[in-house]
Design an enzyme around this catalytic site. Structure first.
Site, short mmCIF file in Angstrom:
data_model
loop_
_atom_site.label_atom_id
_atom_site.label_comp_id
_atom_site.label_asym_id
_atom_site.label_seq_id
_atom_site.Cartn_x
_atom_site.Cartn_y
_atom_site.Cartn_z
N ASP A 8 49.65 34.52 -12.22
CA ASP A 8 48.88 33.29 -12.09
C ASP A 8 47.42 33.74 -11.89
O ASP A 8 47.17 34.90 -11.54
CB ASP A 8 49.40 32.53 -10.85
CG ASP A 8 48.55 31.33 -10.52
OD1 ASP A 8 48.25 30.55 -11.43
OD2 ASP A 8 48.16 31.19 -9.34
N LEU A 9 46.47 32.84 -12.13
CA LEU A 9 45.06 33.24 -12.03
C LEU A 9 44.45 32.86 -10.68
O LEU A 9 44.10 33.72 -9.87
CB LEU A 9 44.27 32.59 -13.18
CG LEU A 9 42.77 32.84 -13.18
CD1 LEU A 9 42.45 34.30 -13.46
CD2 LEU A 9 42.09 31.97 -14.24
N ASP A 10 44.34 31.53 -10.47
CA ASP A 10 43.65 31.02 -9.28
C ASP A 10 44.46 31.33 -8.03
O ASP A 10 45.60 30.91 -7.90
CB ASP A 10 43.44 29.50 -9.41
CG ASP A 10 42.56 29.13 -10.59
OD1 ASP A 10 41.54 29.80 -10.79
OD2 ASP A 10 42.88 28.16 -11.30
N THR A 16 39.26 30.77 -7.02
CA THR A 16 38.43 29.69 -7.56
C THR A 16 38.61 28.39 -6.77
O THR A 16 37.94 27.41 -7.07
CB THR A 16 38.81 29.44 -9.03
OG1 THR A 16 40.22 29.45 -9.09
CG2 THR A 16 38.24 30.51 -9.94
N LYS A 44 46.76 23.19 -5.27
CA LYS A 44 46.97 24.55 -5.80
C LYS A 44 48.03 24.52 -6.88
O LYS A 44 49.15 24.05 -6.65
CB LYS A 44 47.44 25.49 -4.69
CG LYS A 44 46.31 26.09 -3.88
CD LYS A 44 46.89 27.15 -2.96
CE LYS A 44 45.85 27.77 -2.08
NZ LYS A 44 46.46 28.67 -1.10
N GLY A 45 47.71 25.02 -8.03
CA GLY A 45 48.68 25.10 -9.12
C GLY A 45 48.91 23.78 -9.85
O GLY A 45 49.68 23.72 -10.80
N ARG A 48 44.76 19.67 -13.92
CA ARG A 48 43.52 18.91 -13.69
C ARG A 48 43.78 17.40 -13.62
O ARG A 48 43.34 16.74 -12.68
CB ARG A 48 42.53 19.21 -14.81
CG ARG A 48 41.13 18.71 -14.53
CD ARG A 48 40.23 18.95 -15.73
NE ARG A 48 40.27 20.33 -16.17
CZ ARG A 48 39.83 20.77 -17.36
NH1 ARG A 48 39.31 19.91 -18.21
NH2 ARG A 48 39.92 22.05 -17.69
N SER A 113 48.76 30.63 -16.36
CA SER A 113 47.94 29.77 -15.48
C SER A 113 47.90 28.33 -15.97
O SER A 113 47.95 28.07 -17.17
CB SER A 113 46.51 30.33 -15.45
OG SER A 113 45.63 29.41 -14.88
N ALA A 114 47.77 27.41 -15.01
CA ALA A 114 47.63 25.99 -15.36
C ALA A 114 46.22 25.68 -15.86
O ALA A 114 45.98 24.65 -16.47
CB ALA A 114 47.92 25.13 -14.12
N SER A 115 45.29 26.58 -15.61
CA SER A 115 43.88 26.29 -15.89
C SER A 115 43.56 26.35 -17.38
O SER A 115 44.06 27.19 -18.10
CB SER A 115 43.00 27.31 -15.17
OG SER A 115 41.65 27.12 -15.55
N ASN A 117 40.49 26.83 -18.11
CA ASN A 117 39.26 27.63 -18.06
C ASN A 117 39.55 29.11 -17.86
O ASN A 117 38.65 29.87 -17.51
CB ASN A 117 38.38 27.14 -16.90
CG ASN A 117 37.84 25.74 -17.14
OD1 ASN A 117 37.12 25.51 -18.10
ND2 ASN A 117 38.22 24.80 -16.28
N LYS A 144 53.66 23.42 -14.08
CA LYS A 144 54.50 24.00 -13.03
C LYS A 144 54.86 22.87 -12.07
O LYS A 144 53.98 22.05 -11.81
CB LYS A 144 53.73 25.09 -12.27
CG LYS A 144 53.25 26.25 -13.15
CD LYS A 144 52.28 27.15 -12.37
CE LYS A 144 51.66 28.19 -13.28
NZ LYS A 144 50.66 29.04 -12.62
N GLU A 168 52.55 34.68 -7.94
CA GLU A 168 52.14 33.29 -7.76
C GLU A 168 51.75 32.97 -6.32
O GLU A 168 52.42 33.41 -5.39
CB GLU A 168 53.33 32.39 -8.09
CG GLU A 168 53.21 31.61 -9.34
CD GLU A 168 52.10 30.57 -9.40
OE1 GLU A 168 51.82 30.13 -10.51
OE2 GLU A 168 51.51 30.16 -8.35
N ASP A 169 50.69 32.17 -6.16
CA ASP A 169 50.29 31.77 -4.80
C ASP A 169 50.70 30.33 -4.47
O ASP A 169 50.53 29.91 -3.33
CB ASP A 169 48.77 31.91 -4.61
CG ASP A 169 48.01 30.86 -5.39
OD1 ASP A 169 48.35 30.64 -6.58
OD2 ASP A 169 47.09 30.25 -4.82
#
Ligand code: BG6
Ligand code: MG
Length: 214
Positions: A8-10, A16, A44-45, A48, A113-115, A117, A144, A168-169
């Site tokens: 995962d990214l964020d 972020t 989180k996760g 948008r 990632s869900a992002s 960006n 997710k 994953e966070d």
């Protein structure tokens, strides 16, 4: 035997959340209500559009689908202004080192990632070259805890889900990985990451030994 790691990214590679918080708070204030850090934690996760819907609910504001789309774009324009300035020193401790460790051991790496960006962020912090594949909010239709993002990640590497370990966070991400038949390492506090095969405070606590023992 594990053949790939999907990150995962964020909250795992970079933090972020603070930029998401500032942009959502600005949007809430623009609409006449406030938005707290505790509320931000619940996003989180979360995609948008879904994040916006939750914020509007918390603020007691109703908007049409068309208005929601404009508001999500507005928030994203503010968010992008901030992430455009991101630098390599914003990579979370141990993330780059662990990515290199995994790659040097001959394993594949993917982003899940869900992002929407994620490419901008990875380019800005200088990590994009360390990923064999990038699956993000632009490639999936289900958010997710649906496993789609991780299943597509495994597929993009030509691997079975069981060959992949997810990092994953967010609890929604842990659930997504488990639903996809993957092992999962939770990043953060074990009290919030039920079901994870292992929980570490950050990637600085990971090594190949722990990975192979999962
Ligand atoms: C996730 C974040 O990684 O991406 C969420 O944890 C965010 O907070 C989601 O809403 C979507 O991000 P973006 O960049 O497409 O708005
Ligand atoms: Mg995350």
């Amino acid at each position: 035997m594990v053949k790939a790691c999907i990150f995962d990214l964020d909250g795992v590679i970079v933090d972020t959340a603070v930029y998401h918080f500032k942009a959502w708070k600005r949007l809430a204030n623009h609409l006449g209500f406030d938005f707290t850090e505790e509320e931000n934690e619940k996003l989180k996760g979360v995609s948008r559009v879904r994040s916006l819907q939750l914020i509007l609910e918390w603020g007691g504001v109703e908007k049409t689908t068309k208005e929601q789309s404009k508001l999500a774009d507005l928030k994203n324009s503010w968010y992008v202004e901030m992430i455009k300035e991101m630098k390599p020193d914003e990579i979370l401790p141990g993330a780059e080192e662990f990515l290199l460790m995994v790659r040097n051991a001959g394993l594949k790496t993917a982003l899940g990632s869900a992002s929407k960006n994620s490419r901008t962020i990875l380019e800005k912090v200088g990590l994009i070259e360390l990923f064999d594949s990038i699956i993000d909010g632009n490639n999936v239709s289900a958010s997710k805890p649906d496993p789609e993002v991780f299943l597509k990640g495994a597929e993009s590497l030509g691997l079975n889900p069981a060959d992949c370990v997810v990092f994953e966070d967010a609890i929604a991400g842990v659930e997504a990985a488990l639903a996809g038949g993957m092992k999962v390492v939770g990043i953060g506090d074990s009290a919030n990451l039920n079901g994870a095969n292992l929980v570490v405070a950050g990637l600085h606590e990971m090594n190949l030994d722990k990975l192979y023992k999962l």
